[in-house]
Design a protein around this motif. Sequence first.
Motif, PDB file in Angstrom:
ATOM      1  N   TYR A 264       0.960  -1.124   0.234  1.00 31.19           N
ATOM      2  CA  TYR A 264       0.002  -0.024   0.077  1.00 31.19           C
ATOM      3  C   TYR A 264       0.891   1.054   0.080  1.00 31.19           C
ATOM      4  O   TYR A 264       0.557   2.361  -0.572  1.00 31.19           O
ATOM      5  CB  TYR A 264      -0.925   0.091   1.128  1.00 31.19           C
ATOM      6  N   LEU A 265       2.244   1.213   0.728  1.00 33.62           N
ATOM      7  CA  LEU A 265       2.824   2.307   0.933  1.00 33.62           C
ATOM      8  C   LEU A 265       3.451   2.755  -0.389  1.00 33.62           C
ATOM      9  O   LEU A 265       3.499   4.137  -0.795  1.00 33.62           O
ATOM     10  CB  LEU A 265       4.110   2.072   1.993  1.00 33.62           C
ATOM     11  N   TYR A 266       3.827   1.919  -1.304  1.00 34.88           N
ATOM     12  CA  TYR A 266       4.239   2.183  -2.795  1.00 34.88           C
ATOM     13  C   TYR A 266       3.390   2.460  -3.703  1.00 34.88           C
ATOM     14  O   TYR A 266       3.610   3.299  -4.646  1.00 34.88           O
ATOM     15  CB  TYR A 266       4.885   0.740  -3.107  1.00 34.88           C
ATOM     16  N   ILE A 267       2.230   1.939  -3.507  1.00 35.78           N
ATOM     17  CA  ILE A 267       0.897   2.434  -4.187  1.00 35.78           C
ATOM     18  C   ILE A 267       0.574   4.149  -3.864  1.00 35.78           C
ATOM     19  O   ILE A 267       0.457   4.587  -4.996  1.00 35.78           O
ATOM     20  CB  ILE A 267      -0.239   1.658  -4.089  1.00 35.78           C
ATOM     21  N   LEU A 268       0.739   4.191  -2.881  1.00 38.73           N
ATOM     22  CA  LEU A 268       0.568   5.569  -2.201  1.00 38.73           C
ATOM     23  C   LEU A 268       1.284   6.558  -2.810  1.00 38.73           C
ATOM     24  O   LEU A 268       0.876   7.565  -3.480  1.00 38.73           O
ATOM     25  CB  LEU A 268       0.525   5.963  -0.714  1.00 38.73           C
ATOM     26  N   VAL A 269       2.655   6.115  -2.947  1.00 39.44           N
ATOM     27  CA  VAL A 269       3.644   7.107  -3.412  1.00 39.44           C
ATOM     28  C   VAL A 269       3.755   7.234  -4.734  1.00 39.44           C
ATOM     29  O   VAL A 269       3.755   8.266  -5.503  1.00 39.44           O
ATOM     30  CB  VAL A 269       5.318   6.609  -2.885  1.00 39.44           C
ATOM     31  N   GLY A 270       3.237   6.190  -5.421  1.00 41.15           N
ATOM     32  CA  GLY A 270       2.833   6.293  -6.942  1.00 41.15           C
ATOM     33  C   GLY A 270       1.573   7.194  -7.366  1.00 41.15           C
ATOM     34  O   GLY A 270       1.702   7.836  -8.414  1.00 41.15           O
ATOM     35  N   VAL A 271       0.839   7.228  -6.597  1.00 39.57           N
ATOM     36  CA  VAL A 271      -0.407   7.903  -6.582  1.00 39.57           C
ATOM     37  C   VAL A 271       0.074   9.623  -6.653  1.00 39.57           C
ATOM     38  O   VAL A 271      -0.445  10.341  -7.094  1.00 39.57           O
ATOM     39  CB  VAL A 271      -1.692   7.699  -5.713  1.00 39.57           C
ATOM     40  N   ALA A 272       1.030   9.884  -5.356  1.00 37.26           N
ATOM     41  CA  ALA A 272       1.713  11.077  -5.155  1.00 37.26           C
ATOM     42  C   ALA A 272       2.321  11.469  -6.661  1.00 37.26           C
ATOM     43  O   ALA A 272       2.153  12.728  -6.784  1.00 37.26           O
ATOM     44  CB  ALA A 272       2.429  11.198  -4.064  1.00 37.26           C
ATOM     45  N   CYS A 273       3.074  10.654  -7.087  1.00 33.75           N
ATOM     46  CA  CYS A 273       3.872  10.903  -8.485  1.00 33.75           C
ATOM     47  C   CYS A 273       2.693  11.263  -9.494  1.00 33.75           C
ATOM     48  O   CYS A 273       3.122  12.058 -10.415  1.00 33.75           O
ATOM     49  CB  CYS A 273       4.587   9.756  -8.837  1.00 33.75           C
ATOM     50  N   GLY A 274       1.602  10.561  -9.594  1.00 34.15           N
ATOM     51  CA  GLY A 274       0.867  10.666 -10.711  1.00 34.15           C
ATOM     52  C   GLY A 274       0.081  12.133 -10.493  1.00 34.15           C
ATOM     53  O   GLY A 274       0.037  13.054 -11.648  1.00 34.15           O
ATOM     54  N   ILE A 275      -0.242  12.484  -9.376  1.00 35.75           N
ATOM     55  CA  ILE A 275      -0.803  14.017  -8.785  1.00 35.75           C
ATOM     56  C   ILE A 275       0.399  15.071  -9.335  1.00 35.75           C
ATOM     57  O   ILE A 275       0.224  16.170  -9.794  1.00 35.75           O
ATOM     58  CB  ILE A 275      -1.030  14.098  -7.504  1.00 35.75           C
ATOM     59  N   ALA A 276       1.748  14.638  -8.933  1.00 35.26           N
ATOM     60  CA  ALA A 276       2.867  15.606  -9.418  1.00 35.26           C
ATOM     61  C   ALA A 276       2.820  15.669 -10.816  1.00 35.26           C
ATOM     62  O   ALA A 276       3.299  16.995 -11.424  1.00 35.26           O
ATOM     63  CB  ALA A 276       4.007  15.183  -8.467  1.00 35.26           C
ATOM     64  N   ALA A 277       2.835  14.662 -11.525  1.00 33.92           N
ATOM     65  CA  ALA A 277       2.689  14.789 -13.142  1.00 33.92           C
ATOM     66  C   ALA A 277       1.572  15.718 -13.565  1.00 33.92           C
ATOM     67  O   ALA A 277       2.080  16.499 -14.499  1.00 33.92           O
ATOM     68  CB  ALA A 277       2.584  13.323 -13.640  1.00 33.92           C
ATOM     69  N   VAL A 278       0.575  15.385 -13.064  1.00 37.28           N
ATOM     70  CA  VAL A 278      -0.571  16.441 -13.614  1.00 37.28           C
ATOM     71  C   VAL A 278      -0.066  17.880 -13.358  1.00 37.28           C
ATOM     72  O   VAL A 278      -0.569  18.972 -14.151  1.00 37.28           O
ATOM     73  CB  VAL A 278      -1.854  16.335 -12.750  1.00 37.28           C
ATOM     74  N   MET A 279       0.359  18.323 -12.018  1.00 37.45           N
ATOM     75  CA  MET A 279       0.836  19.784 -11.618  1.00 37.45           C
ATOM     76  C   MET A 279       1.862  20.247 -12.815  1.00 37.45           C
ATOM     77  O   MET A 279       1.947  21.125 -12.925  1.00 37.45           O
ATOM     78  CB  MET A 279       1.448  19.671 -10.214  1.00 37.45           C
ATOM     79  N   LEU A 280       2.908  19.152 -12.923  1.00 37.29           N
ATOM     80  CA  LEU A 280       3.923  19.506 -13.777  1.00 37.29           C
ATOM     81  C   LEU A 280       3.632  19.912 -15.403  1.00 37.29           C
ATOM     82  O   LEU A 280       3.950  20.812 -15.880  1.00 37.29           O
ATOM     83  CB  LEU A 280       5.190  18.641 -13.961  1.00 37.29           C
ATOM     84  N   MET A 281       2.317  19.026 -15.671  1.00 40.38           N
ATOM     85  CA  MET A 281       1.923  18.993 -17.026  1.00 40.38           C
ATOM     86  C   MET A 281       1.452  20.457 -17.322  1.00 40.38           C
ATOM     87  O   MET A 281       1.219  21.198 -18.264  1.00 40.38           O
ATOM     88  CB  MET A 281       0.976  18.117 -17.206  1.00 40.38           C
ATOM     89  N   ALA A 282       0.763  20.909 -16.032  1.00 37.93           N
ATOM     90  CA  ALA A 282      -0.040  22.154 -15.907  1.00 37.93           C
ATOM     91  C   ALA A 282       0.857  23.429 -16.004  1.00 37.93           C
ATOM     92  O   ALA A 282       0.599  24.497 -16.728  1.00 37.93           O
ATOM     93  CB  ALA A 282      -1.049  22.181 -14.853  1.00 37.93           C
ATOM     94  N   ARG A 283       1.978  23.203 -15.484  1.00 34.74           N
ATOM     95  CA  ARG A 283       3.011  24.290 -15.208  1.00 34.74           C
ATOM     96  C   ARG A 283       3.618  24.561 -16.472  1.00 34.74           C
ATOM     97  O   ARG A 283       4.104  25.546 -16.836  1.00 34.74           O
ATOM     98  CB  ARG A 283       4.119  24.071 -14.004  1.00 34.74           C
ATOM     99  N   THR A 284       4.005  23.251 -17.131  1.00 31.06           N
ATOM    100  CA  THR A 284       4.785  23.543 -18.326  1.00 31.06           C
ATOM    101  C   THR A 284       4.216  23.267 -19.828  1.00 31.06           C
ATOM    102  O   THR A 284       4.805  23.722 -20.623  1.00 31.06           O
ATOM    103  CB  THR A 284       6.092  22.384 -18.265  1.00 31.06           C
ATOM    104  N   THR A 285       2.841  22.814 -19.464  1.00 31.90           N
ATOM    105  CA  THR A 285       1.895  22.537 -20.667  1.00 31.90           C
ATOM    106  C   THR A 285       2.636  21.636 -21.294  1.00 31.90           C
ATOM    107  O   THR A 285       2.329  21.797 -22.899  1.00 31.90           O
ATOM    108  CB  THR A 285       1.733  23.824 -21.448  1.00 31.90           C
ATOM    109  N   THR A 286       3.568  20.644 -21.107  1.00 32.32           N
ATOM    110  CA  THR A 286       3.786  19.636 -21.717  1.00 32.32           C
ATOM    111  C   THR A 286       4.006  18.343 -20.978  1.00 32.32           C
ATOM    112  O   THR A 286       3.823  18.191 -19.690  1.00 32.32           O
ATOM    113  CB  THR A 286       5.365  19.831 -22.191  1.00 32.32           C
ATOM    114  N   GLY A 287       4.251  17.188 -21.918  1.00 29.51           N
ATOM    115  CA  GLY A 287       4.302  15.800 -21.104  1.00 29.51           C
ATOM    116  C   GLY A 287       5.594  15.296 -21.836  1.00 29.51           C
ATOM    117  O   GLY A 287       5.685  15.281 -22.938  1.00 29.51           O
ATOM    118  N   THR A 288       6.755  14.903 -21.055  1.00 33.70           N
ATOM    119  CA  THR A 288       7.869  14.585 -21.595  1.00 33.70           C
ATOM    120  C   THR A 288       8.718  13.689 -20.688  1.00 33.70           C
ATOM    121  O   THR A 288       8.590  13.486 -19.588  1.00 33.70           O
ATOM    122  CB  THR A 288       9.000  15.911 -22.066  1.00 33.70           C
ATOM    123  N   SER A 289       9.528  12.888 -21.426  1.00 38.81           N
ATOM    124  CA  SER A 289      10.319  11.755 -20.758  1.00 38.81           C
ATOM    125  C   SER A 289      11.177  12.293 -19.882  1.00 38.81           C
ATOM    126  O   SER A 289      11.989  11.858 -18.952  1.00 38.81           O
ATOM    127  CB  SER A 289      10.961  10.765 -21.613  1.00 38.81           C
TER     128      SER A 289
END
Length: 368
Positions: A264-289
């Motif tokens: 569960y702990l690793y799933i939780l940090v994965g969800v946090a990473c997904g939320i952070a990705a959304v925030m980064l997409m909004a800030r940079t208007t991009t998705g990149t490796s």
Amino acid sequence: MSADVTKADQAGEPVPADVEGAAAPATGGPPAPSGPPVGGAASRSQGGLAGFLSGPAGRSAGLVVALVLLVIVGIITAGDRFASPENALTILRLGATIGVVSVGMTFVISGGGIDLSVGAIVALSSVWATTVATQTMAANYHWIVMVFAAVAVGAACGLVNGVLVAYGRIAPFIVTLAMLAAARGLAELIAKRRTQIVRDRGFIEFFGGSVLGVPVLVIVFAVVAVVGWVLLNRTTFGRRTLAIGGNPEAARLAGIRVQRQTMYLYILVGVACGIAAVMLMARTTTGTSTHGQLYELDAIAAVVIGGTLLSGGRGTVVGTVLGVLIFTTLSNVFTLNNLDTSTQAVAKGAIIVAAVLLQQRVSRTRSS
């Protein structure tokens, strides 16, 4: 408010009695006395300043003092450029993304684990959520599809990490290092090493907007931090996490399903990473490796400087938030004074080493 929980003694201090499923010791003796309460009271043998500084309030106070000193240095060296409200919002906006990842990392480290793949998971989540297929679906329905895609990818990566660590019994360092390489490589394959542009205006306007002058990204970070604090300090989930981080075998004997909790702990940090990705997409208007580069180091640094033990068993979300603000403010001061990134890296490294040495000193003091 108190934001950490003391670590169960490795030599056999019992798990807190209010952990769900707590049981009497395997020896058949009387029920074990309850462990230290939430808030991490200092040892009774310590009094005065030493006892205060070794407790959660003292650690948080020290971080606040360090942050205030950084602010004073910023005002002295950069003047109005640093002291302006716009710059304060810039610091908060820049710290919000890594802050969300750091809150998730707090849980993993408190549970005795580590995750080196968070930056790569952020990159993969952002790429998956900005593919043509995902954005077409978002255009036909709603931009929430992009958010769901990012969070789902993050959770899936966390699930893989959790299963391999908990049930595969592979060292977290090895598993997450492999995920770091695999997730970053998969992101490059999907994006074909290109930058994918976010074309949904509704998505950009929502996450790029503000409420009463406060950026939405900062509000998201605040919500995640509050939820994380409640989860760690006011729920059975949090007590289980700290119990297995302090002494996994004692936690198992107390009736806690250590493997499932670890997953569960690793799933939780994965969800946090997904939320952070959304925030980064909004800030940079991009998705990149290339998104999320070195996020794992920044997150671990913020968690450690905040007072969470690297060995597990004690975690503090408030300390993590203060750690994020300290590092973000430090970077801002360096940038405004035209100092290069190499100098910033040296300063961060010195702060991390100092924080670990302080943790060891406090641990030795409390055990003496």
